[in-house]
Design a protein around this motif. Sequence first.
Motif, mmCIF file in Angstrom:
data_model
loop_
_atom_site.group_PDB
_atom_site.id
_atom_site.type_symbol
_atom_site.label_atom_id
_atom_site.label_comp_id
_atom_site.label_asym_id
_atom_site.label_seq_id
_atom_site.Cartn_x
_atom_site.Cartn_y
_atom_site.Cartn_z
ATOM 1 N N LEU A 128 0.826 -1.200 0.000
ATOM 2 C CA LEU A 128 0.000 0.000 0.000
ATOM 3 C C LEU A 128 0.865 1.258 0.000
ATOM 4 O O LEU A 128 0.444 2.311 -0.489
ATOM 5 N N GLY A 129 2.062 1.148 0.548
ATOM 6 C CA GLY A 129 2.935 2.311 0.692
ATOM 7 C C GLY A 129 3.288 2.952 -0.638
ATOM 8 O O GLY A 129 3.430 2.288 -1.657
ATOM 9 N N GLY A 130 3.424 4.270 -0.611
ATOM 10 C CA GLY A 130 3.766 5.010 -1.809
ATOM 11 C C GLY A 130 2.914 6.263 -1.930
ATOM 12 O O GLY A 130 2.302 6.723 -0.962
ATOM 13 N N VAL A 131 2.873 6.803 -3.132
ATOM 14 C CA VAL A 131 2.115 8.021 -3.387
ATOM 15 C C VAL A 131 0.994 7.701 -4.374
ATOM 16 O O VAL A 131 1.229 7.106 -5.429
ATOM 17 N N TRP A 132 -0.218 8.128 -4.008
ATOM 18 C CA TRP A 132 -1.407 7.883 -4.823
ATOM 19 C C TRP A 132 -2.052 9.216 -5.196
ATOM 20 O O TRP A 132 -2.121 10.123 -4.367
ATOM 21 N N GLU A 133 -2.527 9.324 -6.423
ATOM 22 C CA GLU A 133 -3.259 10.510 -6.845
ATOM 23 C C GLU A 133 -4.674 10.117 -7.265
ATOM 24 O O GLU A 133 -4.888 9.021 -7.807
ATOM 25 N N TYR A 134 -5.610 11.005 -7.009
ATOM 26 C CA TYR A 134 -7.003 10.732 -7.358
ATOM 27 C C TYR A 134 -7.663 12.032 -7.797
ATOM 28 O O TYR A 134 -7.275 13.138 -7.401
ATOM 29 N N SER A 135 -8.658 11.897 -8.653
ATOM 30 C CA SER A 135 -9.414 13.049 -9.134
ATOM 31 C C SER A 135 -10.708 12.532 -9.749
ATOM 32 O O SER A 135 -10.711 11.524 -10.460
ATOM 33 N N GLY A 136 -11.795 13.208 -9.455
ATOM 34 C CA GLY A 136 -13.056 12.768 -10.026
ATOM 35 C C GLY A 136 -14.215 13.585 -9.516
ATOM 36 O O GLY A 136 -14.056 14.509 -8.713
ATOM 37 N N ALA B 82 -26.194 17.785 -6.184
ATOM 38 C CA ALA B 82 -25.026 18.615 -6.457
ATOM 39 C C ALA B 82 -23.894 17.726 -6.943
ATOM 40 O O ALA B 82 -23.920 16.504 -6.773
ATOM 41 N N VAL B 83 -22.915 18.357 -7.559
ATOM 42 C CA VAL B 83 -21.742 17.634 -8.039
ATOM 43 C C VAL B 83 -20.589 17.888 -7.075
ATOM 44 O O VAL B 83 -20.226 19.040 -6.821
ATOM 45 N N LEU B 84 -20.058 16.797 -6.536
ATOM 46 C CA LEU B 84 -18.898 16.870 -5.655
ATOM 47 C C LEU B 84 -17.653 16.548 -6.476
ATOM 48 O O LEU B 84 -17.559 15.465 -7.068
ATOM 49 N N ARG B 85 -16.730 17.483 -6.539
ATOM 50 C CA ARG B 85 -15.457 17.262 -7.231
ATOM 51 C C ARG B 85 -14.348 17.234 -6.199
ATOM 52 O O ARG B 85 -14.310 18.076 -5.297
ATOM 53 N N ASP B 86 -13.474 16.258 -6.346
ATOM 54 C CA ASP B 86 -12.390 16.109 -5.371
ATOM 55 C C ASP B 86 -11.132 15.678 -6.105
ATOM 56 O O ASP B 86 -11.180 14.871 -7.038
ATOM 57 N N SER B 87 -10.010 16.226 -5.723
ATOM 58 C CA SER B 87 -8.726 15.801 -6.291
ATOM 59 C C SER B 87 -7.665 15.986 -5.224
ATOM 60 O O SER B 87 -7.725 16.930 -4.420
ATOM 61 N N GLY B 88 -6.708 15.083 -5.202
ATOM 62 C CA GLY B 88 -5.679 15.190 -4.184
ATOM 63 C C GLY B 88 -4.617 14.126 -4.329
ATOM 64 O O GLY B 88 -4.569 13.378 -5.316
ATOM 65 N N ARG B 89 -3.777 14.072 -3.328
ATOM 66 C CA ARG B 89 -2.659 13.134 -3.307
ATOM 67 C C ARG B 89 -2.536 12.537 -1.910
ATOM 68 O O ARG B 89 -2.593 13.260 -0.915
ATOM 69 N N SER C 1 -8.201 19.180 -2.465
ATOM 70 C CA SER C 1 -9.277 20.166 -2.387
ATOM 71 C C SER C 1 -10.538 19.559 -2.973
ATOM 72 O O SER C 1 -10.485 18.690 -3.843
ATOM 73 N N PHE C 2 -11.688 20.029 -2.467
ATOM 74 C CA PHE C 2 -12.957 19.571 -3.021
ATOM 75 C C PHE C 2 -13.895 20.766 -3.166
ATOM 76 O O PHE C 2 -13.724 21.809 -2.524
ATOM 77 N N SER C 3 -14.888 20.593 -4.032
ATOM 78 C CA SER C 3 -15.914 21.615 -4.234
ATOM 79 C C SER C 3 -17.255 20.934 -4.404
ATOM 80 O O SER C 3 -17.331 19.788 -4.874
ATOM 81 N N GLU D 286 -13.133 23.879 -0.551
ATOM 82 C CA GLU D 286 -12.311 23.707 0.652
ATOM 83 C C GLU D 286 -11.023 22.960 0.314
ATOM 84 O O GLU D 286 -11.050 21.961 -0.420
ATOM 85 N N ASP D 287 -9.915 23.439 0.821
ATOM 86 C CA ASP D 287 -8.642 22.723 0.746
ATOM 87 C C ASP D 287 -8.475 21.925 2.035
ATOM 88 O O ASP D 287 -8.949 22.347 3.099
ATOM 89 N N TYR D 288 -7.803 20.808 1.949
ATOM 90 C CA TYR D 288 -7.595 20.005 3.154
ATOM 91 C C TYR D 288 -6.185 19.426 3.168
ATOM 92 O O TYR D 288 -5.554 19.213 2.127
#
Length: 197
Positions: free
Chosen positions: A31-39, A50-57, A85-87, A96-98
């Motif tokens: 599982l270890g490492g860096v993962w990116e997601y967006s959708g 509503a549409v929830l958009r989220d992207s991060g690492r 961040s998500f909107s 919001e940024d997290y």
Amino acid sequence: MRRFTFPPPALVFLFLLFFACPSHAYSRYPLGGVWEYSGSVTVTIDGQQAVLRDSGRITIDSDYSYDWWSSDFDEYIEAFRARGSFSVSLTPEIREDYHHSDWVNHWYNFRSFEITIDNVQYYMELTGRTRADLRITRTISGRRVSAVFSASRIRWDNDWDDDYDDGWHYGIGAGCDIGTPLSLLFLLPLLFLCRKK
């Protein structure tokens, strides 16, 4: 008169191949490492769609130890970090940024991973060598909202790259997916059976 006949070279090669490949070489992934997601997903909040958009690492730091009993590696997850961040397309729009991080310090079960930080839950389940399903559950406008995104591994864990870069385990680099069940040891005498000539 009995004469020993040696097995065909191809049979010998296949048998040696079983022993050359470590058991469960591709059966589990770290599982270890860096993962990116967006959708984006459609959610319902306060009766509104509503549409929830989220992207991060996500960065997961792990340590690894060789388990001689099972001829495989165990993974100890040390820390988890998520930044993004998500909107939400409500009126007014929510943005919001997290940045969430926490120490984990427990063994990975090679099935799923879950952690809650600041009331935000992250649940990951690996679906392949570099893919995972990521479910993020958070509170938006007083309601718990859950969304599933596809995450891609963009980097293996530093410790893994430094210490176990031979590519034999977890499907990293070259390797085998056959494995060596102990029962195959009992096939060895069959290779050298004698027959009448």
